[in-house]
Design a protein around this motif. Structure first.
Motif, short mmCIF file in Angstrom:
data_model
loop_
_atom_site.label_atom_id
_atom_site.label_comp_id
_atom_site.label_asym_id
_atom_site.label_seq_id
_atom_site.Cartn_x
_atom_site.Cartn_y
_atom_site.Cartn_z
N ASN A 1 -43.02 24.36 19.35
CA ASN A 1 -43.26 24.89 18.00
C ASN A 1 -42.06 24.73 17.08
OD1 ASN A 1 -42.72 27.18 20.05
ND2 ASN A 1 -41.93 28.01 18.14
N LYS A 2 -40.90 24.38 17.64
CA LYS A 2 -39.72 24.15 16.79
C LYS A 2 -38.71 23.26 17.53
CE LYS A 2 -37.10 28.27 18.17
NZ LYS A 2 -36.51 29.53 17.72
N GLY A 3 -37.62 22.96 16.85
CA GLY A 3 -36.50 22.27 17.49
C GLY A 3 -36.82 20.86 17.98
N ILE A 4 -36.20 20.51 19.09
CA ILE A 4 -36.32 19.15 19.65
C ILE A 4 -37.76 18.88 20.09
CG2 ILE A 4 -35.60 17.69 21.59
CD1 ILE A 4 -32.83 19.19 21.41
N GLY A 5 -38.42 19.89 20.64
CA GLY A 5 -39.80 19.72 21.10
C GLY A 5 -40.74 19.41 19.94
N PHE A 6 -40.55 20.10 18.83
CA PHE A 6 -41.38 19.86 17.64
C PHE A 6 -41.18 18.45 17.11
CE2 PHE A 6 -41.99 19.93 13.01
CZ PHE A 6 -43.25 20.50 12.90
N GLU A 7 -39.93 18.03 17.04
CA GLU A 7 -39.63 16.68 16.53
C GLU A 7 -40.18 15.61 17.49
OE1 GLU A 7 -38.77 15.46 13.81
OE2 GLU A 7 -38.27 13.40 14.40
N ASP B 1 -32.03 26.31 16.81
CA ASP B 1 -31.81 27.75 16.99
C ASP B 1 -31.11 28.05 18.31
OD1 ASP B 1 -32.97 28.18 14.56
OD2 ASP B 1 -34.91 28.85 15.36
N LEU B 2 -31.29 27.18 19.30
CA LEU B 2 -30.70 27.40 20.63
C LEU B 2 -29.19 27.64 20.54
CD1 LEU B 2 -31.76 26.74 23.83
CD2 LEU B 2 -29.98 25.03 23.52
N ASN B 3 -28.54 26.89 19.63
CA ASN B 3 -27.08 27.03 19.51
C ASN B 3 -26.69 27.59 18.14
OD1 ASN B 3 -27.32 24.68 17.83
ND2 ASN B 3 -27.25 23.42 19.67
N GLY B 4 -27.59 28.39 17.53
CA GLY B 4 -27.28 28.95 16.21
C GLY B 4 -27.06 27.87 15.18
N ASN B 5 -27.73 26.74 15.37
CA ASN B 5 -27.63 25.60 14.45
C ASN B 5 -26.20 25.11 14.27
OD1 ASN B 5 -30.49 25.11 13.51
ND2 ASN B 5 -30.28 27.31 13.20
N THR B 6 -25.43 25.13 15.37
CA THR B 6 -24.06 24.62 15.33
C THR B 6 -23.97 23.17 15.84
OG1 THR B 6 -23.62 25.47 17.54
CG2 THR B 6 -23.04 26.91 15.69
N GLY B 7 -25.08 22.64 16.34
CA GLY B 7 -25.06 21.29 16.90
C GLY B 7 -24.64 20.24 15.89
N THR B 8 -24.15 19.11 16.38
CA THR B 8 -23.64 18.08 15.48
C THR B 8 -24.66 16.98 15.19
OG1 THR B 8 -22.66 17.06 17.43
CG2 THR B 8 -21.22 18.41 16.08
N GLN B 9 -25.75 16.97 15.97
CA GLN B 9 -26.78 15.95 15.75
C GLN B 9 -27.99 16.56 15.04
OE1 GLN B 9 -26.66 12.98 19.55
NE2 GLN B 9 -28.10 14.64 19.63
N THR B 10 -28.78 15.71 14.39
CA THR B 10 -30.06 16.13 13.83
C THR B 10 -31.11 16.20 14.95
OG1 THR B 10 -30.79 13.86 13.45
CG2 THR B 10 -29.52 14.91 11.68
N VAL B 11 -32.23 16.90 14.67
CA VAL B 11 -33.30 16.91 15.68
C VAL B 11 -33.89 15.53 15.88
CG1 VAL B 11 -34.03 19.34 15.66
CG2 VAL B 11 -34.96 17.78 13.96
N GLU B 12 -33.84 14.70 14.85
CA GLU B 12 -34.33 13.32 15.00
C GLU B 12 -33.50 12.61 16.08
OE1 GLU B 12 -33.77 14.76 12.07
OE2 GLU B 12 -35.67 14.61 10.98
N GLN B 13 -32.20 12.78 16.01
CA GLN B 13 -31.33 12.16 17.03
C GLN B 13 -31.55 12.80 18.41
OE1 GLN B 13 -27.75 12.99 14.68
NE2 GLN B 13 -27.34 10.80 14.56
N GLY B 14 -31.67 14.12 18.43
CA GLY B 14 -31.85 14.83 19.70
C GLY B 14 -33.14 14.46 20.41
N ALA B 15 -34.19 14.26 19.62
CA ALA B 15 -35.51 13.98 20.22
C ALA B 15 -35.64 12.54 20.70
CB ALA B 15 -36.61 14.29 19.22
N GLU B 16 -34.72 11.67 20.29
CA GLU B 16 -34.88 10.23 20.57
C GLU B 16 -35.08 9.91 22.06
OE1 GLU B 16 -35.31 7.50 18.81
OE2 GLU B 16 -35.13 6.18 20.55
N ILE B 17 -34.22 10.47 22.91
CA ILE B 17 -34.34 10.13 24.35
C ILE B 17 -35.58 10.78 24.97
CG2 ILE B 17 -32.80 12.00 25.17
CD1 ILE B 17 -33.13 8.46 26.68
N VAL B 18 -35.97 11.93 24.43
CA VAL B 18 -37.19 12.59 24.93
C VAL B 18 -38.40 11.69 24.65
CG1 VAL B 18 -38.65 14.65 24.75
CG2 VAL B 18 -36.16 14.86 24.42
#
Ligand code: NAP
Length: 235
Positions: free
Chosen positions: A10-16, A194-211
């Motif tokens: 419903n949100k985050g990397i899974g949503f993307e 939200d997992l890291n209080g939005n402190t991550g350095t990558q976008t969700v687009e980048q995070g979802a790529e390998i998934v």
């Protein structure tokens, strides 16, 4: 036609990842523990919603029945995950960690993966090209965290990384047990959610790529491995 279930989508990397796989032509189920958040996310993406709390047998069994009635599943993405925080929003360390914090983290990140894989095995076995993607973390790597020269070496947490190391062992053991399935762990990279209080350095687009990439593996693709966007990672 490929049917894909993504837990915690419903949100985050899974949503993307869901957005990208819908665009790639998959029929995607957004698994979410909250009906309203899940329905809204599915509506936004042109996906389907299924109520699924990975810590709860009843919702997982009901999700299997719903998806079986619709024709089954080919790809399971075990994405739902939590990082248990301390009262001051830190992570439990060697000094502070409690058994309850460990249990809480493992309940979702590890036992949840086992519960969902186990429940969906009969449907995955019916697929011509079954794929399982376990969303792990770079913090799962014993090699990286014990290497003083690796950037992840500084990370002091206990509960989250041990849970993801356990996820990697699940990948190894399930992949050996089910050689007809492609079963891999992936590391999205440090991603703003939200997992890291939005402190991550990558976008969700980048995070979802390998998934997304590993969710689309062909039957001759690798299995029992651990990957980020640049290739295999050390355990
Ligand atoms: P996120 O935005 O917090 O999303 C986590 C998702 O998991 C949410 O949809 C959440 O649902 C769901 N969830 C939590 N507990 C659940 C349960 N019991 N049953 C079903 N769904 C549940 O975090 P994210 O960063 O996208 O995390 C996705 C995955 O990537 C996790 O496995 C995480 O460990 C992994 N990861 C993230 C990073 C990063 O830097 N962000 C790096 C490496 C790995 P609610 O909305 O209901 O809470």
């Amino acid at each position: 036609m490929t049917t894909t279930l993504i837990t915690g989508a419903n949100k985050g990397i899974g949503f993307e990842a869901a957005r990208r796989l819908v665009a790639a032509g998959h029929t995607v189920y957004i698994g979410a523990r909250d009906a309203e958040r899940g329905r809204l996310a599915a509506e936004r993406l042109g996906a389907r919603f299924v109520l699924l709390d990975v810590t709860d047998d009843a919702t997982v069994d009901a999700a299997v029945k719903t998806i079986a009635a619709d024709g089954g599943v080919d790809v399971l993405v075990n994405n739902a995950g939590i990082e248990t925080r301390t009262e001051d929003n830190g992570v439990p360390t060697a000094e502070t960690v409690t058994a309850d914090q460990m249990r809480n983290t493992f309940e979702t990140n590890v036992f949840g993966v086992v519960r969902v894989i186990h429940a969906f095995l009969p449907l995955l076995r019916r697929s011509a090209a079954p794929v399982v993607v376990n969303v792990s973390s770079g913090l799962a790597s014993l090699t990286s965290l014990s290497d003083p020269d690796h950037p992840a070496h500084f990370y002091p947490g206990i509960a989250y990384p041990t849970s993801k190391t356990a996820v990697n062992m699940l990948t190894v053991q399930f992949a050996k047990a089910f050689p007809d399935m492609r079963i891999n762990s992936v590391e999205p990279g440090f991603t703003r959610t939200d997992l890291n209080g939005n402190t991550g350095t990558q976008t969700v687009e980048q995070g979802a790529e390998i998934v997304v990439r590993m969710a689309q593996l062909a039957p001759d693709g690798p299995t029992g491995g651990f990957f980020d966007v640049n290739g295999p990672l050390p355990w």
